[in-house]
Design a protein around this motif. Structure first.
Motif, PDB file in Angstrom:
ATOM      1  N   GLU A  41       0.837  -1.191   0.000  1.00  0.00           N
ATOM      2  CA  GLU A  41       0.000   0.000   0.000  1.00  0.00           C
ATOM      3  C   GLU A  41       0.876   1.248   0.000  1.00  0.00           C
ATOM      4  O   GLU A  41       1.963   1.230   0.577  1.00  0.00           O
ATOM      5  CB  GLU A  41      -0.892   0.008   1.244  1.00  0.00           C
ATOM      6  N   PRO A  42       0.408   2.345  -0.607  1.00  0.00           N
ATOM      7  CA  PRO A  42       1.165   3.596  -0.542  1.00  0.00           C
ATOM      8  C   PRO A  42       1.295   4.078   0.904  1.00  0.00           C
ATOM      9  O   PRO A  42       0.437   3.829   1.735  1.00  0.00           O
ATOM     10  CB  PRO A  42       0.315   4.571  -1.359  1.00  0.00           C
ATOM     11  N   GLY A  43       2.385   4.763   1.186  1.00  0.00           N
ATOM     12  CA  GLY A  43       2.616   5.325   2.520  1.00  0.00           C
ATOM     13  C   GLY A  43       3.896   4.799   3.136  1.00  0.00           C
ATOM     14  O   GLY A  43       4.679   4.104   2.495  1.00  0.00           O
ATOM     15  N   LEU A  44       4.088   5.122   4.404  1.00  0.00           N
ATOM     16  CA  LEU A  44       5.285   4.679   5.112  1.00  0.00           C
ATOM     17  C   LEU A  44       5.338   3.158   5.086  1.00  0.00           C
ATOM     18  O   LEU A  44       4.386   2.484   5.461  1.00  0.00           O
ATOM     19  CB  LEU A  44       5.271   5.193   6.551  1.00  0.00           C
ATOM     20  N   ASN A  45       6.436   2.606   4.613  1.00  0.00           N
ATOM     21  CA  ASN A  45       6.561   1.170   4.434  1.00  0.00           C
ATOM     22  C   ASN A  45       7.450   0.529   5.488  1.00  0.00           C
ATOM     23  O   ASN A  45       7.084  -0.468   6.093  1.00  0.00           O
ATOM     24  CB  ASN A  45       7.091   0.881   3.022  1.00  0.00           C
ATOM     25  N   HIS A  46       8.630   1.074   5.704  1.00  0.00           N
ATOM     26  CA  HIS A  46       9.556   0.512   6.686  1.00  0.00           C
ATOM     27  C   HIS A  46      10.686   1.501   6.938  1.00  0.00           C
ATOM     28  O   HIS A  46      10.771   2.526   6.278  1.00  0.00           O
ATOM     29  CB  HIS A  46      10.125  -0.833   6.205  1.00  0.00           C
ATOM     30  N   PHE A  47      11.542   1.162   7.880  1.00  0.00           N
ATOM     31  CA  PHE A  47      12.755   1.929   8.140  1.00  0.00           C
ATOM     32  C   PHE A  47      13.889   0.939   8.309  1.00  0.00           C
ATOM     33  O   PHE A  47      13.659  -0.261   8.459  1.00  0.00           O
ATOM     34  CB  PHE A  47      12.603   2.852   9.357  1.00  0.00           C
ATOM     35  N   GLY A  48      15.119   1.438   8.245  1.00  0.00           N
ATOM     36  CA  GLY A  48      16.244   0.521   8.289  1.00  0.00           C
ATOM     37  C   GLY A  48      17.393   1.001   9.138  1.00  0.00           C
ATOM     38  O   GLY A  48      17.666   2.199   9.211  1.00  0.00           O
ATOM     39  N   PHE A  49      18.060   0.040   9.759  1.00  0.00           N
ATOM     40  CA  PHE A  49      19.249   0.289  10.565  1.00  0.00           C
ATOM     41  C   PHE A  49      20.479  -0.267   9.862  1.00  0.00           C
ATOM     42  O   PHE A  49      20.436  -1.360   9.294  1.00  0.00           O
ATOM     43  CB  PHE A  49      19.149  -0.427  11.916  1.00  0.00           C
ATOM     44  N   GLN A  50      21.571   0.466   9.941  1.00  0.00           N
ATOM     45  CA  GLN A  50      22.856  -0.080   9.552  1.00  0.00           C
ATOM     46  C   GLN A  50      23.457  -0.670  10.821  1.00  0.00           C
ATOM     47  O   GLN A  50      23.519  -0.003  11.863  1.00  0.00           O
ATOM     48  CB  GLN A  50      23.780   0.993   8.976  1.00  0.00           C
ATOM     49  N   VAL A  51      23.844  -1.939  10.739  1.00  0.00           N
ATOM     50  CA  VAL A  51      24.324  -2.669  11.910  1.00  0.00           C
ATOM     51  C   VAL A  51      25.719  -3.222  11.654  1.00  0.00           C
ATOM     52  O   VAL A  51      26.124  -3.404  10.507  1.00  0.00           O
ATOM     53  CB  VAL A  51      23.358  -3.822  12.280  1.00  0.00           C
ATOM     54  N   ARG A  83      18.378  -2.576  -1.004  1.00  0.00           N
ATOM     55  CA  ARG A  83      19.664  -2.126  -0.476  1.00  0.00           C
ATOM     56  C   ARG A  83      20.055  -2.842   0.811  1.00  0.00           C
ATOM     57  O   ARG A  83      21.224  -2.957   1.118  1.00  0.00           O
ATOM     58  CB  ARG A  83      19.629  -0.619  -0.207  1.00  0.00           C
ATOM     59  N   ALA A  84      19.085  -3.284   1.592  1.00  0.00           N
ATOM     60  CA  ALA A  84      19.390  -4.007   2.834  1.00  0.00           C
ATOM     61  C   ALA A  84      19.455  -5.496   2.541  1.00  0.00           C
ATOM     62  O   ALA A  84      18.689  -6.016   1.739  1.00  0.00           O
ATOM     63  CB  ALA A  84      18.314  -3.735   3.877  1.00  0.00           C
ATOM     64  N   GLU A  85      20.358  -6.169   3.195  1.00  0.00           N
ATOM     65  CA  GLU A  85      20.521  -7.599   2.976  1.00  0.00           C
ATOM     66  C   GLU A  85      19.376  -8.414   3.585  1.00  0.00           C
ATOM     67  O   GLU A  85      18.959  -9.421   3.047  1.00  0.00           O
ATOM     68  CB  GLU A  85      21.828  -8.102   3.605  1.00  0.00           C
ATOM     69  N   LYS A  86      18.874  -7.980   4.742  1.00  0.00           N
ATOM     70  CA  LYS A  86      17.886  -8.760   5.501  1.00  0.00           C
ATOM     71  C   LYS A  86      16.856  -7.839   6.137  1.00  0.00           C
ATOM     72  O   LYS A  86      17.018  -6.627   6.159  1.00  0.00           O
ATOM     73  CB  LYS A  86      18.579  -9.546   6.624  1.00  0.00           C
ATOM     74  N   TRP A  87      15.804  -8.445   6.685  1.00  0.00           N
ATOM     75  CA  TRP A  87      14.821  -7.680   7.445  1.00  0.00           C
ATOM     76  C   TRP A  87      14.213  -8.558   8.532  1.00  0.00           C
ATOM     77  O   TRP A  87      14.245  -9.776   8.456  1.00  0.00           O
ATOM     78  CB  TRP A  87      13.744  -7.075   6.559  1.00  0.00           C
ATOM     79  N   ILE A  88      13.687  -7.864   9.557  1.00  0.00           N
ATOM     80  CA  ILE A  88      12.997  -8.513  10.666  1.00  0.00           C
ATOM     81  C   ILE A  88      11.710  -7.736  10.932  1.00  0.00           C
ATOM     82  O   ILE A  88      11.478  -6.684  10.319  1.00  0.00           O
ATOM     83  CB  ILE A  88      13.869  -8.550  11.944  1.00  0.00           C
ATOM     84  N   ARG A  89      10.906  -8.222  11.841  1.00  0.00           N
ATOM     85  CA  ARG A  89       9.740  -7.470  12.334  1.00  0.00           C
ATOM     86  C   ARG A  89       9.945  -7.213  13.821  1.00  0.00           C
ATOM     87  O   ARG A  89      10.417  -8.082  14.545  1.00  0.00           O
ATOM     88  CB  ARG A  89       8.457  -8.250  12.105  1.00  0.00           C
ATOM     89  N   ASP A  90       9.575  -5.991  14.243  1.00  0.00           N
ATOM     90  CA  ASP A  90       9.658  -5.683  15.667  1.00  0.00           C
ATOM     91  C   ASP A  90       8.451  -6.309  16.382  1.00  0.00           C
ATOM     92  O   ASP A  90       7.580  -6.891  15.721  1.00  0.00           O
ATOM     93  CB  ASP A  90       9.808  -4.177  15.897  1.00  0.00           C
ATOM     94  N   PRO A  91       8.363  -6.220  17.710  1.00  0.00           N
ATOM     95  CA  PRO A  91       7.249  -6.848  18.420  1.00  0.00           C
ATOM     96  C   PRO A  91       5.860  -6.351  18.008  1.00  0.00           C
ATOM     97  O   PRO A  91       4.868  -7.039  18.203  1.00  0.00           O
ATOM     98  CB  PRO A  91       7.532  -6.519  19.891  1.00  0.00           C
ATOM     99  N   GLU A  92       5.781  -5.156  17.417  1.00  0.00           N
ATOM    100  CA  GLU A  92       4.496  -4.623  16.952  1.00  0.00           C
ATOM    101  C   GLU A  92       4.203  -4.983  15.499  1.00  0.00           C
ATOM    102  O   GLU A  92       3.189  -4.573  14.939  1.00  0.00           O
ATOM    103  CB  GLU A  92       4.467  -3.100  17.120  1.00  0.00           C
ATOM    104  N   GLY A  93       5.127  -5.706  14.859  1.00  0.00           N
ATOM    105  CA  GLY A  93       4.911  -6.120  13.469  1.00  0.00           C
ATOM    106  C   GLY A  93       5.473  -5.177  12.431  1.00  0.00           C
ATOM    107  O   GLY A  93       5.305  -5.392  11.238  1.00  0.00           O
ATOM    108  N   ASN A  94       6.153  -4.103  12.851  1.00  0.00           N
ATOM    109  CA  ASN A  94       6.752  -3.169  11.903  1.00  0.00           C
ATOM    110  C   ASN A  94       7.969  -3.804  11.246  1.00  0.00           C
ATOM    111  O   ASN A  94       8.776  -4.450  11.925  1.00  0.00           O
ATOM    112  CB  ASN A  94       7.183  -1.882  12.612  1.00  0.00           C
ATOM    113  N   ARG A  95       8.100  -3.594   9.948  1.00  0.00           N
ATOM    114  CA  ARG A  95       9.255  -4.127   9.235  1.00  0.00           C
ATOM    115  C   ARG A  95      10.468  -3.238   9.479  1.00  0.00           C
ATOM    116  O   ARG A  95      10.393  -2.014   9.372  1.00  0.00           O
ATOM    117  CB  ARG A  95       8.963  -4.203   7.743  1.00  0.00           C
TER     118      ARG A  95
END
Length: 114
Positions: free
Chosen positions: A60-70, A92-104
């Protein structure tokens, strides 16, 4: 391990609107275009954070996710007690996870174009 840093925010934008939105952020916030992906994403930067304007073919259009460099993806996996998922080709990111609230949350050891 060095402290992880938020390095990008991704907004899903319909195909016909990405160029216009990129021009808005360049004009109003003086962001610089750093890259374009084969699937139509436009990557802008303020010198610290990357703003990724991504396609909406699968979201869906809108805020999709955010990313950390680790410093280490395995360290993040251990801290979250999960296995990070491989990202889609061209991302651009190699991997992704979901936080406890389900945010990517994208996680990358290599980072984003800044």
């Amino acid at each position: 391990m060095e402290r992880p840093r938020i390095r990008h925010v991704a907004i899903a934008v319909p195909d016909g609107e990405r160029e216009k939105l990129a021009e808005y952020y360049k004009r109003v916030f003086q962001m610089e275009e750093k890259d374009r992906s084969p699937n139509g994403g436009i990557y802008l930067s303020d010198g610290h954070i990357c703003l990724a304007l991504i396609n909406t073919k699968r979201q869906e259009p809108g805020l999709n996710h955010f990313g950390f460099q680790v410093g280490s993806i395995p360290v993040i996996e251990e801290a979250t007690q999960t296995t990070a998922q491989d990202n889609v080709p061209g991302a651009r990111a190699e991997k992704w996870i979901r936080d406890p609230e389900g945010n990517r949350v994208d996680i990358s050891e290599d980072g984003w174009p800044i």
